[in-house]
Structure formats: C-alpha cells, structure tokens
Scaffold this motif. Structure first.
Motif, PDB file in Angstrom:
ATOM      1  N   ARG A  12       0.730 -23.341  69.845  1.00 29.51           N
ATOM      2  CA  ARG A  12      -0.471 -23.647  70.633  1.00 29.51           C
ATOM      3  C   ARG A  12      -0.190 -23.499  72.131  1.00 29.51           C
ATOM      4  NH1 ARG A  12      -3.701 -28.833  68.221  1.00 29.51           N
ATOM      5  NH2 ARG A  12      -2.841 -28.831  66.113  1.00 29.51           N
ATOM      6  N   LEU A  13       0.985 -23.929  72.532  1.00 24.59           N
ATOM      7  CA  LEU A  13       1.352 -23.807  73.944  1.00 24.59           C
ATOM      8  C   LEU A  13       1.441 -22.337  74.345  1.00 24.59           C
ATOM      9  CD1 LEU A  13       2.121 -25.523  76.412  1.00 24.59           C
ATOM     10  CD2 LEU A  13       4.507 -25.427  75.638  1.00 24.59           C
ATOM     11  N   ALA A  14       2.011 -21.522  73.469  1.00 26.73           N
ATOM     12  CA  ALA A  14       2.175 -20.099  73.771  1.00 26.73           C
ATOM     13  C   ALA A  14       0.832 -19.419  74.035  1.00 26.73           C
ATOM     14  CB  ALA A  14       2.894 -19.407  72.615  1.00 26.73           C
ATOM     15  N   GLU A  15      -0.229 -19.908  73.390  1.00 30.71           N
ATOM     16  CA  GLU A  15      -1.551 -19.313  73.594  1.00 30.71           C
ATOM     17  C   GLU A  15      -2.030 -19.453  75.038  1.00 30.71           C
ATOM     18  OE1 GLU A  15      -4.067 -21.213  70.773  1.00 30.71           O
ATOM     19  OE2 GLU A  15      -3.165 -20.204  69.021  1.00 30.71           O
ATOM     20  N   ARG A  16      -1.486 -20.440  75.742  1.00 37.17           N
ATOM     21  CA  ARG A  16      -1.877 -20.681  77.135  1.00 37.17           C
ATOM     22  C   ARG A  16      -0.946 -20.005  78.133  1.00 37.17           C
ATOM     23  NH1 ARG A  16      -4.410 -25.705  77.953  1.00 37.17           N
ATOM     24  NH2 ARG A  16      -3.931 -25.384  80.145  1.00 37.17           N
ATOM     25  N   LEU A  17       0.046 -19.289  77.627  1.00 39.39           N
ATOM     26  CA  LEU A  17       1.079 -18.754  78.510  1.00 39.39           C
ATOM     27  C   LEU A  17       1.150 -17.228  78.516  1.00 39.39           C
ATOM     28  CD1 LEU A  17       3.887 -21.304  77.585  1.00 39.39           C
ATOM     29  CD2 LEU A  17       2.588 -21.238  79.724  1.00 39.39           C
ATOM     30  N   VAL A 157       4.504 -27.865  78.644  1.00 37.56           N
ATOM     31  CA  VAL A 157       4.688 -28.933  77.658  1.00 37.56           C
ATOM     32  C   VAL A 157       3.400 -29.134  76.876  1.00 37.56           C
ATOM     33  CG1 VAL A 157       6.488 -30.155  78.938  1.00 37.56           C
ATOM     34  CG2 VAL A 157       4.095 -30.708  79.363  1.00 37.56           C
ATOM     35  N   PRO A 158       3.508 -29.535  75.611  1.00 33.09           N
ATOM     36  CA  PRO A 158       2.297 -29.791  74.838  1.00 33.09           C
ATOM     37  C   PRO A 158       1.530 -31.033  75.297  1.00 33.09           C
ATOM     38  CG  PRO A 158       4.178 -29.332  73.407  1.00 33.09           C
ATOM     39  CD  PRO A 158       4.717 -29.577  74.782  1.00 33.09           C
ATOM     40  N   VAL A 159       2.278 -32.075  75.688  1.00 35.91           N
ATOM     41  CA  VAL A 159       1.626 -33.348  76.023  1.00 35.91           C
ATOM     42  C   VAL A 159       2.435 -34.054  77.099  1.00 35.91           C
ATOM     43  CG1 VAL A 159       2.857 -34.537  74.153  1.00 35.91           C
ATOM     44  CG2 VAL A 159       0.739 -35.525  75.048  1.00 35.91           C
ATOM     45  N   SER A 160       1.729 -34.792  77.947  1.00 31.89           N
ATOM     46  CA  SER A 160       2.410 -35.526  79.019  1.00 31.89           C
ATOM     47  C   SER A 160       1.600 -36.754  79.394  1.00 31.89           C
ATOM     48  CB  SER A 160       2.576 -34.635  80.261  1.00 31.89           C
ATOM     49  OG  SER A 160       3.075 -35.381  81.358  1.00 31.89           O
ATOM     50  N   ALA A 161       2.325 -37.785  79.830  1.00 35.01           N
ATOM     51  CA  ALA A 161       1.659 -38.929  80.449  1.00 35.01           C
ATOM     52  C   ALA A 161       0.971 -38.444  81.724  1.00 35.01           C
ATOM     53  CB  ALA A 161       2.682 -40.009  80.771  1.00 35.01           C
ATOM     54  N   VAL A 172       6.419 -28.029  90.814  1.00 33.36           N
ATOM     55  CA  VAL A 172       6.628 -26.709  90.223  1.00 33.36           C
ATOM     56  C   VAL A 172       5.569 -25.735  90.712  1.00 33.36           C
ATOM     57  CG1 VAL A 172       7.754 -27.673  88.186  1.00 33.36           C
ATOM     58  CG2 VAL A 172       5.274 -27.338  88.167  1.00 33.36           C
ATOM     59  N   ASP A 173       5.789 -24.467  90.427  1.00 28.73           N
ATOM     60  CA  ASP A 173       4.804 -23.455  90.821  1.00 28.73           C
ATOM     61  C   ASP A 173       3.581 -23.498  89.918  1.00 28.73           C
ATOM     62  OD1 ASP A 173       6.293 -21.993  92.995  1.00 28.73           O
ATOM     63  OD2 ASP A 173       7.739 -21.764  91.370  1.00 28.73           O
ATOM     64  N   GLU A 174       3.810 -23.890  88.668  1.00 28.67           N
ATOM     65  CA  GLU A 174       2.696 -23.992  87.729  1.00 28.67           C
ATOM     66  C   GLU A 174       3.059 -24.991  86.636  1.00 28.67           C
ATOM     67  OE1 GLU A 174      -0.009 -21.146  84.757  1.00 28.67           O
ATOM     68  OE2 GLU A 174       1.616 -20.286  85.941  1.00 28.67           O
ATOM     69  N   LEU A 175       2.109 -25.838  86.293  1.00 28.46           N
ATOM     70  CA  LEU A 175       2.256 -26.749  85.166  1.00 28.46           C
ATOM     71  C   LEU A 175       1.231 -26.374  84.107  1.00 28.46           C
ATOM     72  CD1 LEU A 175       3.303 -29.360  83.754  1.00 28.46           C
ATOM     73  CD2 LEU A 175       1.510 -30.592  84.997  1.00 28.46           C
TER      74      LEU A 175
END
Length: 225
Positions: A12-17, A157-161, A172-175
């Motif tokens: 799922r993360l790869a779909e956004r990258l 990352v898939p999930v973060s606080a 970072v340059d991009e999150l």
C-alpha cells in the motif's frame, strides 16, 4: 485503515511512492520490522534495497537519554544541547561511540552477510519503517542518511503518531505516511499480524532485493565509499 501485515503495508505504501521511481533511488529499511515493508517498496520502485543501521548514543548511567546517533562508516549526529546539559565530555563520547560501533559492525555483518553498503552519495534515500511512535529512531536514521551523502531524504511509513509525523515532516525533504490516527498508542495496534521479524527474514529479504537489483541501473552491488 488497518494493515494485514507488513507485506500488505509495504504494498500500500509503494502505491504512494511511484513518483520516486528512478535510477538514483535507494530504499533503506530500518531493522528489523521496517525491512519487510521496505522490500515491497523497493520491488515496486525497481530500486536497490539496503538497511540503514543506527545506534543510539546514550548518556552514561542514563542510557535511555540519547545525545546522538551513530551510523556506519563513523557517521554520527550529535545533540550539543543534551551533551552540555548531561555533561557528556569527549572521553564519554569516545567510550560510548566505541561500544556502539562494535554492535553496529556486528549488525552490518549479520544482515548484509559481507555485501557492501549501498552508497547514497547524490541519491534519493527512501527511509522506510513499519510505523512511527516517538520518531526518535526514524529521525536519527534520516539524519544519518543525509550525512552519508543523500541528496534527498524521504521518510515513508504506513502509520505514525500525529505529533511525531509533524516533527519529522520538518526534518526531511518529503514525508509519505498513509495515516496519522488521532488516538495512537502503539504501531502494532494498526496491524492484524505484527509478529516479530527475525534476523533470518531480514537477511533473506536483503539477499533477494540485492539479487533482483544488482544488475539494474544504480544497482545495489556498487561498492560503498
């Protein structure tokens, strides 16, 4: 949103990258749990896969308080304010660093099985973990990637606080984060299967990622500096 496991999260993360696909991109997984996620990202981007190894430099007698982080090839990032407040001097720094360098070398040998580190000079480093709670490890990893020469650092990352994501976005340059739940207790609560990733799985995924990309553009077999 809930992830079945780290493989599902990685896909799922790869779909956004997809916009990061290119010969200068390197995907770096944080051991251990970040590597299965990173493997799926690297496969989708046709990018070399490596681990980014980070050891916290802890204040003597209060090791839970980090005054910096150590990466491979002697790369270190230090927090001068914490060092000053904790009265960490050069002797303390040398002792703590020597201790953590030994552990770092063991990790590198165990995970890479003798393969050289993928060089980051002038490249886009995509740092991947399975989730972020406080952000301290992810922050250190991104700073180490930058110190290794990465021209652009992307944290994925898939999930973060929520608070951690906000702080990391400024570093970072991009999150790229799929979700930031308003109520967050632990990374594992967002996975149906959050079983421990073993060292053997990390080694196998790195071997497979290396074999798949070693002959490609910017492949993972280039020697480090």
């Amino acid at each position: 949103m809930e992830f079945r496991d780290r493989v599902d999260a990685g896909r799922r993360l790869a779909e956004r990258l997809g916009h990061l696909r290119g010969p200068d991109t390197v995907v770096l997984g944080l051991p251990r749990g970040g590597v299965p996620v990173a493997y799926e990202v690297a496969r989708a981007l046709a990018a070399p896969l490596d681990v980014i190894l980070v050891r916290k430099l802890g204040v003597p007698l209060h090791e839970e308080v980090g005054f910096g982080a150590l990466g491979e090839d002697g790369i270190r990032v230090l927090n001068a304010d914490i060092m000053r407040m904790s009265r960490v001097d050069e002797d303390d720094l040398a002792e703590v660093q020597a201790h953590e360098e030994t552990k770092l070398a063991r990790q590198a040998e165990a995970f890479r099985a003798g393969r050289p580190r993928v060089p980051l000079d002038g490249r886009t480093a995509v740092v991947v973990d399975d989730g972020v709670a406080t952000g301290s490890t992810a922050s250190a990893a991104c700073r180490v990637a930058r110190a290794h020469g990465a021209a652009r650092v992307v944290l994925a990352v898939p999930v973060s606080a929520t608070d951690a994501a906000r702080a990391l976005a400024a570093e970072v340059d991009e999150l790229v984060c799929l979700m930031t739940p308003p109520v967050f207790f632990a990374v594992g609560e967002w996975y149906q299967d959050f079983s421990q990733t073993e060292d053997e799985e990390v080694v196998d995924l790195l071997r497979r990622g290396n074999a798949a990309q070693g002959a490609g553009p910017g492949g993972g077999n280039r020697a480090g500096p």
